[in-house]
Design an enzyme around this catalytic site. Sequence first.
Site, PDB file in Angstrom:
ATOM      1  N   GLU A 329      15.135 -21.182  34.520  1.00 52.46           N
ATOM      2  CA  GLU A 329      13.893 -20.862  35.219  1.00 52.46           C
ATOM      3  C   GLU A 329      12.659 -21.109  34.348  1.00 52.46           C
ATOM      4  O   GLU A 329      11.873 -20.197  34.077  1.00 52.46           O
ATOM      5  CB  GLU A 329      13.922 -19.416  35.718  1.00 52.46           C
ATOM      6  CG  GLU A 329      15.059 -19.148  36.688  1.00 52.46           C
ATOM      7  CD  GLU A 329      15.123 -17.700  37.158  1.00 52.46           C
ATOM      8  OE1 GLU A 329      14.313 -16.878  36.674  1.00 52.46           O
ATOM      9  OE2 GLU A 329      15.982 -17.393  38.001  1.00 52.46           O
ATOM     10  N   GLU A 448      23.947 -20.668  41.889  1.00 52.78           N
ATOM     11  CA  GLU A 448      23.889 -19.210  42.045  1.00 52.78           C
ATOM     12  C   GLU A 448      23.844 -18.808  43.517  1.00 52.78           C
ATOM     13  O   GLU A 448      23.108 -17.906  43.902  1.00 52.78           O
ATOM     14  CB  GLU A 448      22.673 -18.641  41.310  1.00 52.78           C
ATOM     15  CG  GLU A 448      22.627 -18.943  39.832  1.00 52.78           C
ATOM     16  CD  GLU A 448      21.481 -18.243  39.106  1.00 52.78           C
ATOM     17  OE1 GLU A 448      20.885 -17.307  39.694  1.00 52.78           O
ATOM     18  OE2 GLU A 448      21.188 -18.617  37.968  1.00 52.78           O
TER      19      GLU A 448
END
Length: 540
Positions: A329, A448
Amino acid sequence: MTNAAFRLWEGFSGATLQSNGVLFEGLDRKLSPLPESTDAPVQNPSLNLAMRFQVAGDFEINITATLTAANSTYFLFHGVIPMVQDEWYCAMSTFKAQIVNGDWCYWTMYHPDNTEAGNAAASVGNNVIYTFKREGTELVFLTNGVEVTRQSDMCLFADGVVYLSLDEANVGATFFVTQITTTGTVEETPVRSVPKTAGTLRDKAGKFRIGTAVATYPMVFDDQYRTILGNEFNQLTPENCMKFQFIQPARGVYDFYESDKLIDYAERNGMDVHGHTVAWNEATPQWLWDGWLDGTITATEVGKILDEHIERLFGRYKGRMVSFDLINEPFLDWTDQLRDSVWYQALGRGYIERALRKAHEVDPDVLLFINEWGCEEAGDKQDFLFNLVVELQTAGVPIHGIGLQMHEDMNAEYQASWRSNTPSVTKAHLKSAIARFKSLGIEVRVSELDINPHRSLATTPEAVAAWYATYLEACIEAGAHSFTMWGFTDRWSSLNEWYDYYNHGNGLIYDAQYQPKLSYQALSNKLDEMAQSVTDRFPS
């Protein structure tokens, strides 16, 4: 109990095995929120859970310890395995016994319906025998044979299991455990291979990687979790135990206990390991944030810390991991700006290149990924990630893949104007994203996936199941590197709220009782339907 059982603590940071016991040293472990957060760091989470007692009826556990001065020592007796997430942990159905400075005893009972607490003068000095026992319907806590409190047991240990963890709050303080005795039995918890059966997701997927994120303690202690994990999946991702703050909880102190267990489990069960993660702002330990912000850790030192951490982690598991989310991220929300992490503040944009080069140097066989959310659909953020990869490739930086997280929502309040039972990402979106990044010669994985129906607003489980199958189909058709869900059972889901341990999320393919849901069956059916495609695209 013989001291041989103390081996169960071998590998924990802050625990040193000696000939006559275990020395525990306070390391100030914390799961830390970001500096701008108003939340206080979670002090001393129960990360040293190693011993399990099988008990029946009345039981007694005695812990003999030597304390140092000004020592605040915690012994926690858990009726259920604690939940550990990125920045929090929750230990319900737990009795916590604490001694402060050898003078006072504090106790707390955590129960889903009630929390009781109290304290009493103790004067136990440096040597203490903690006694924790159940008598009939009461739990009793004693120090050196003197009763501190007696409370209703509230069915904390109704399952006949007591998990023991020990912790120390004061940095530099120590305590030495020389003996533990119990009227029950101490259960060793070796990592095990599990039997494989035909007709599972793993069996049908063949060489296509179908994976899940893994919570380590259930993998070790929970038979149902462990069996489903090894039987249904051929790839695993550590949910927490390889994050920076778990691997290096204090500067220069490394804790590989959980990650060793995970690697061992994967190898015993013929599973690929996709590691996760090093450079992520939300898993930066408190000691690093504090040192950087107060100036005691310089920018040069931050770079050395990053290098050394990668050297230790990748060196330890060289040749034992297939791939790794090295950068997690990196972008700030929906902008092209990088997150304001320690790494970015100290090293600038170059921290990404530095980390990738160092990891590739240590283990050139591991595929290195950047993992990011919000890039499954065409748009600015996908462009930002695409351009970053091009920038790295142009500079000759080893970048081998990107992960599309795909935490999907259905029926959320902010989606009120959307058609019912519609998440944000369509099959066309996903296939287009995979194709775009693969055009750069890199791998693409769904990393994810969970689909949150929002319990209070959910309509049909059939819709959730259909979306799971649709995303799997897109990955197979587009030749994705792997298809990984962020957990498989609602019992251990990141969708669980930290304040509500027992009200589980419902966005995964098994429910909280380990029963397969419609989403599981939809994936299984899709693999049947695409059997030939799987064989053709992912040959043995």
